[in-house]
Design a protein around this motif. Structure first.
Motif, mmCIF file in Angstrom:
data_model
loop_
_atom_site.group_PDB
_atom_site.id
_atom_site.type_symbol
_atom_site.label_atom_id
_atom_site.label_comp_id
_atom_site.label_asym_id
_atom_site.label_seq_id
_atom_site.Cartn_x
_atom_site.Cartn_y
_atom_site.Cartn_z
ATOM 1 N N VAL A 36 38.807 19.559 60.647
ATOM 2 C CA VAL A 36 39.965 19.054 61.391
ATOM 3 C C VAL A 36 40.972 18.420 60.427
ATOM 4 C CG1 VAL A 36 40.728 17.390 63.134
ATOM 5 C CG2 VAL A 36 38.713 18.801 63.558
ATOM 6 N N ALA A 37 40.482 17.690 59.448
ATOM 7 C CA ALA A 37 41.382 17.094 58.451
ATOM 8 C C ALA A 37 42.147 18.188 57.703
ATOM 9 C CB ALA A 37 40.587 16.233 57.480
ATOM 10 N N GLU A 38 41.465 19.260 57.365
ATOM 11 C CA GLU A 38 42.118 20.375 56.671
ATOM 12 C C GLU A 38 43.176 21.034 57.555
ATOM 13 O OE1 GLU A 38 42.933 22.962 53.517
ATOM 14 O OE2 GLU A 38 41.660 21.191 53.518
ATOM 15 N N VAL A 39 42.886 21.174 58.841
ATOM 16 C CA VAL A 39 43.856 21.756 59.776
ATOM 17 C C VAL A 39 45.137 20.919 59.788
ATOM 18 C CG1 VAL A 39 44.350 22.216 62.219
ATOM 19 C CG2 VAL A 39 42.147 22.895 61.232
ATOM 20 N N PHE A 40 44.982 19.610 59.890
ATOM 21 C CA PHE A 40 46.166 18.763 59.954
ATOM 22 C C PHE A 40 46.844 18.616 58.586
ATOM 23 C CE2 PHE A 40 44.466 17.811 64.110
ATOM 24 C CZ PHE A 40 45.631 17.877 64.865
ATOM 25 N N LEU A 41 46.119 18.801 57.507
ATOM 26 C CA LEU A 41 46.745 18.843 56.191
ATOM 27 C C LEU A 41 47.662 20.063 56.102
ATOM 28 C CD1 LEU A 41 47.073 17.781 53.300
ATOM 29 C CD2 LEU A 41 45.039 19.112 52.687
ATOM 30 N N VAL A 42 47.166 21.206 56.568
ATOM 31 C CA VAL A 42 48.001 22.414 56.606
ATOM 32 C C VAL A 42 49.214 22.184 57.503
ATOM 33 C CG1 VAL A 42 48.083 24.842 57.342
ATOM 34 C CG2 VAL A 42 46.100 23.991 56.064
ATOM 35 N N ALA A 43 48.995 21.549 58.646
ATOM 36 C CA ALA A 43 50.106 21.270 59.560
ATOM 37 C C ALA A 43 51.154 20.384 58.884
ATOM 38 C CB ALA A 43 49.592 20.605 60.837
#
Length: 180
Positions: A36-43
């Motif tokens: 989830v942290a990686e998803v929001f980093l990409v976002a």
């Protein structure tokens, strides 16, 4: 607070729980936070690419790609571990306890589907996405997604029927067609 930080904060607060549930349904609980942290980093890095009107399907698409990368990394790590152990003369025994645990007919039928069929059904049944939103997650047209959804549902019904026949029970009722 500048506009980008404000936009990201709103995106995060509004969709974090949904992205968490999406990821949690697909991997072991201990890894969910990292994905989830990686998803929001990409976002954050691609904030300009996030669709203003409906960002959730875009976030699910990013999560799907992050999960695919995680799976590839895990598979490579396992292959490396086996190779290193073999070179050292060790034998690795994998724990297959999860594979022998009894599951309900629906879970067995669902698991017999291809990964693509499972993902299509998860998007509409677990994530409650419309076919248009789910098509966006997968990067497909609505028509292509609708056809794939229809075929996935048909295959699931067939697998449910086979599981019921094998167990000597009546077939499970077909899935609802709520999302198209």
């Amino acid at each position: 607070m500048d506009a980008a930080k404000e936009q990201f904060t709103e995106l995060y607060e509004r969709h974090h729980a949904e992205v968490w549930r999406y990821v949690a349904r697909r991997i072991v609980a201990s890894d969910v936070g990292d994905v989830v942290a990686e998803v929001f980093l990409v976002a954050w890095r691609r904030l300009a690419d996030v669709p203003a009107g409906s960002p959730l399907p875009w976030l699910y698409g990013v999560a799907r790609l992050v999960l695919a990368n995680e799976a590839r990394g895990r598979r490579r790590w396992q292959e490396l571990t086996v190779r290193v152990a073999a070179e050292a003369g060790h034998v690795i025994v994998m724990d297959h306890a999860d594979a022998v645990v009894s599951q309900r007919d629906a879970a067995v039928a669902f698991n017999r589907l291809s990964p693509g069929d499972r993902e299509i059904l998860r998007l509409v049944a677990w994530e409650w996405l419309t076919p248009v939103e789910a098509a966006a997650v997968l990067g497909q047209s609505r028509a292509t997604f609708a056809m794939r959804l229809m075929r996935a549902r048909r295959r699931l019904r067939r697998h449910l029927g086979m599981a019921s026949d094998a167990a000597g029970r009546p077939a499970t009722p077909s899935m609802s067609n709520r999302n198209g």
